[in-house]
Design an enzyme around this catalytic site. Structure first.
Site, PDB file in Angstrom:
ATOM      1  N   LYS A 247       0.822  -0.993  -0.024  1.00 22.63           N
ATOM      2  CA  LYS A 247      -0.185   0.012  -0.048  1.00 22.63           C
ATOM      3  C   LYS A 247       0.832   1.278   0.104  1.00 22.63           C
ATOM      4  CE  LYS A 247      -0.844   1.005   4.726  1.00 22.63           C
ATOM      5  NZ  LYS A 247      -0.227   2.129   4.987  1.00 22.63           N
TER       6      LYS A 247
ATOM      7  N   LYS B  27      -0.851 -10.851  10.623  1.00 20.62           N
ATOM      8  CA  LYS B  27      -0.754 -10.669  12.021  1.00 20.62           C
ATOM      9  C   LYS B  27      -1.573 -11.797  12.502  1.00 20.62           C
ATOM     10  CE  LYS B  27      -0.228  -5.592  12.648  1.00 20.62           C
ATOM     11  NZ  LYS B  27       0.407  -5.272  13.920  1.00 20.62           N
TER      12      LYS B  27
ATOM     13  N   GLU C 178      -1.764   4.803  18.526  1.00 19.51           N
ATOM     14  CA  GLU C 178      -0.327   5.153  18.463  1.00 19.51           C
ATOM     15  C   GLU C 178       0.117   6.049  19.402  1.00 19.51           C
ATOM     16  OE1 GLU C 178       0.694   3.048  14.278  1.00 19.51           O
ATOM     17  OE2 GLU C 178       0.079   5.131  14.132  1.00 19.51           O
TER      18      GLU C 178
ATOM     19  N   ASP D 181      -3.952   6.288   5.566  1.00 21.23           N
ATOM     20  CA  ASP D 181      -2.886   5.627   5.682  1.00 21.23           C
ATOM     21  C   ASP D 181      -3.313   4.287   6.433  1.00 21.23           C
ATOM     22  OD1 ASP D 181      -0.208   4.917   6.624  1.00 21.23           O
ATOM     23  OD2 ASP D 181      -0.562   5.958   8.442  1.00 21.23           O
TER      24      ASP D 181
ATOM     25  N   HIS E  31      -6.169  -0.949   6.908  1.00 23.15           N
ATOM     26  CA  HIS E  31      -5.922  -2.112   7.971  1.00 23.15           C
ATOM     27  C   HIS E  31      -7.615  -2.127   8.834  1.00 23.15           C
ATOM     28  CE1 HIS E  31      -1.924  -1.565   7.008  1.00 23.15           C
ATOM     29  NE2 HIS E  31      -1.758  -0.794   7.684  1.00 23.15           N
TER      30      HIS E  31
ATOM     31  N   LYS F  47      -2.477   9.180  15.784  1.00 22.00           N
ATOM     32  CA  LYS F  47      -0.919   9.311  16.314  1.00 22.00           C
ATOM     33  C   LYS F  47      -0.977  10.199  17.660  1.00 22.00           C
ATOM     34  CE  LYS F  47       0.773   7.705  12.372  1.00 22.00           C
ATOM     35  NZ  LYS F  47       1.522   6.248  12.007  1.00 22.00           N
TER      36      LYS F  47
HETATM   37  C1  BG6 Z   1       1.474   1.363   8.495  1.00 26.59           C
HETATM   38  C2  BG6 Z   1       1.119   2.829   8.489  1.00 26.59           C
HETATM   39  O1  BG6 Z   1       0.833   0.774   7.670  1.00 26.59           O
HETATM   40  O2  BG6 Z   1       1.017   0.713   9.756  1.00 26.59           O
HETATM   41  C3  BG6 Z   1       1.875   3.341   9.601  1.00 26.59           C
HETATM   42  O3  BG6 Z   1       1.607   3.225   7.336  1.00 26.59           O
HETATM   43  C4  BG6 Z   1       1.267   2.660  10.890  1.00 26.59           C
HETATM   44  O4  BG6 Z   1       1.532   4.783   9.851  1.00 26.59           O
HETATM   45  C5  BG6 Z   1       1.628   1.301  10.985  1.00 26.59           C
HETATM   46  O5  BG6 Z   1       2.075   3.135  11.864  1.00 26.59           O
HETATM   47  C6  BG6 Z   1       1.039   0.567  12.143  1.00 26.59           C
HETATM   48  O6  BG6 Z   1       1.396  -1.015  12.043  1.00 26.59           O
HETATM   49  P1  BG6 Z   1       1.441  -1.787  13.239  1.00 26.59           P
HETATM   50  O7  BG6 Z   1       1.804  -3.264  12.678  1.00 26.59           O
HETATM   51  O8  BG6 Z   1       2.748  -1.262  14.034  1.00 26.59           O
HETATM   52  O9  BG6 Z   1       0.421  -1.785  14.096  1.00 26.59           O
END
Ligand code: BG6
Length: 481
Positions: free
Chosen positions: A138, A172, A206, A225, A230, A327
């Protein structure tokens, strides 16, 4: 379907960030676990030697904290480097030569999306796309129209079955477990619909900011993003109908029907998601984002989004789905909460919790499943307390998503990858609340809500909850709401 294991792994963008952060560690892990024994070829523009690529790989794996001398020696011996321009036919002729007898290469395009077209065309023109597979990462476009254009570009050189679109959330362990848990427990499926479910919420929090990726983030924002991909993938797994096939076959590469059964059901529910209404979306930006390198001084790009979504099908009519991602929030944690409706007749705790029962699935950083229940407090009075029955707790994932996904792609198992039609269906959901980059940064736009670091986003996000619904804020310690 005839499937065969790929016999060479080629990654474009070998000197770049994605290779450094994800691909080298995944390759070493695969070798360590005995899952990778084939030529590995890195391609990029820099005028490097094989040894320089090996040094880069060592550095990447050491920084990642998982260096293993034996596995690294094997990886090093297999690594080769080709220096070439992605727009130059000579690069692909050279690659064909280095591939030698390989007949089913897997190409990983770890390059900016603008290069997907030139690389897939170069491969096709040189005959390198025949019988091959390709992985892309992506963003798959930045809205529905650009995603459709990207799909057309990819399909001009590769068949859909040969295209592996990575959404690393699908690699995951706790996310795979959602599917397993839902469809293998008698007590789950009978209540998994609007008669019993009051609301569903997913929070992807996050604690960190954009980590130096300001220029990239300016192009995307939280919805592009992580929500379009996701979060909607997780939601699709939670809400899809029961596939008809035997899902134990999903890991069997020759059983493409099982892999597609899941993807077909996910597509159906994505299509049933109502496109978002701007009035049901709250965007925010953390204070300090504007000081990040690469961020426009007047940027209106969202680093936080909270939204309410509806699924127009018989199972989910009337159930609100809330998604929140941001974030600089108080914790790093991704959690799903399914709240069940209260009993039709409440005989105890009439003033207590409105929704005493819930499921929580923690998808990261660790994996947990909890069931919320009311139990009686010891004593004379018939009053109760909220109890979380932790059904399962696992410290983390032994296999990283990239190791799992690269292994599946090499085998030709597409079950954990998104399909072109699913990507487009997900864009259809978020498209009405996306703005172009120019609109995002225009002086005329209403200023975006700023929130302080270490908070749960702008106040408006708290106020968007309807009825008795409330956000459940994950904590790093316990699982009680
Ligand atoms: C990515 C995003 O796809 O996923 C990031 O671009 C994000 O901004 C990340 O921090 C989070 O992934 P994970 O696996 O750490 O939850």
């Amino acid at each position: 379907m005839t499937v065969s294991h790929s016999d060479a792994f080629v990654f474009f963008g070998a000197t770049g960030d994605l290779a450094y952060k994800q691909i080298f560690p995944a390759l070493q892990a695969m070798i360590k676990h005995g899952h990778l024994d084939l030529p590995i070829i890195g391609v990029a523009k820099s005028d490097w030697t094989d040894d320089q690529l090996r040094e880069r790989a060592r550095d990447s794996i050491e920084k990642n904290g998982s260096f293993d001398a034996d596995a690294f020696a094997k990886l090093s011996a297999r690594l080769q480097y080709i220096s070439g321009d992605y727009q130059d036919d000579a690069t692909y002729t050279q690659l064909r030569k280095v591939l030698g007898k390989a007949v089913r290469p897997l190409y990983y395009l770890a390059v900016p999306p603008s290069m997907f077209g030139p690389v897939t065309e170069g491969l096709a023109k040189s005959g390198g796309a025949n019988n091959a597979r390709v992985i892309i990462e992506k963003p798959f476009g930045r809205d529905l129209a650009s995603a459709q254009a990207l799909n057309r570009t990819l399909l001009a050189s590769f068949a859909e079955e040969a295209i592996f679109r990575i959404d690393h959330y699908l690699g995951k362990e706790p996310v795979e477990n959602l599917l397993y848990f839902r469809f293998s427990n008698t007590f789950v499926e009978p209540i998994w619909h609007g008669d019993y479910v009051a609301s569903v919420q997913i929070t992807m929090a996050e604690q960190f900011g954009v980590q130096g990726r300001g220029a990239f983030y300016e192009e995307v924002g939280a919805i592009r993003d992580v929500v379009q991909n996701h979060m909607l993938q997780v939601l699709a797994l939670l809400t899809m109908e029961v596939p008809e096939n035997d899902l134990t076959e999903v890991k069997d590469v020759s059983a493409d029907s099982a892999q597609d059964a899941i993807r077909d059901e996910k597509l159906r529910v994505l299509c049933a998601m109502r496109p978002l209404e701007p009035s049901e979306v709250i965007k925010g930006q953390f204070r300090g984002y504007l000081d990040e390198p690469g961020v426009a001084p007047n940027s209106q790009v969202e680093t936080f989004a909270a939204l309410r979504l509806h699924i127009d099908n018989p199972r989910w009519a009337g159930v609100p789905f809330y998604i929140r991602a941001g974030k600089e929030l108080p914790v790093t944690c991704t959690e799903v909460m399914i709240e069940l409706k209260s009993p039709a007749k409440t005989v105890f705790d009439k003033t207590g919790s409105n929704h005493p029962n819930y499921f929580i699935f923690r998808l990261g950083p660790d994996m947990k499943i909890a069931l919320g229940a009311r139990t009686k407090l010891p004593g004379e009075a018939m009053i109760g307390t909220a109890t979380a029955l932790v059904a399962h707790h696992h410290p983390g994932d032994e296999m990283t998503p990239y190791e799992r996904l690269l292994g599946d792609a090499l085998q030709g198992n597409a079950g954990l990858f998104t399909r072109g039609d699913m990507v487009e269906a997900a864009w259809r959901v978020v498209d009405p609340v996306l703005e172009s980059a120019t609109e995002q940064n225009s002086h005329n736009a209403a200023p975006i809500d700023v929130y302080e670091s270490n908070t749960w986003g702008p106040d408006a996000a708290q106020k968007m909850m309807t009825g008795s619904d409330q956000w459940h804020n994950p904590t790093s310690k316990d699982m009680l709401p």
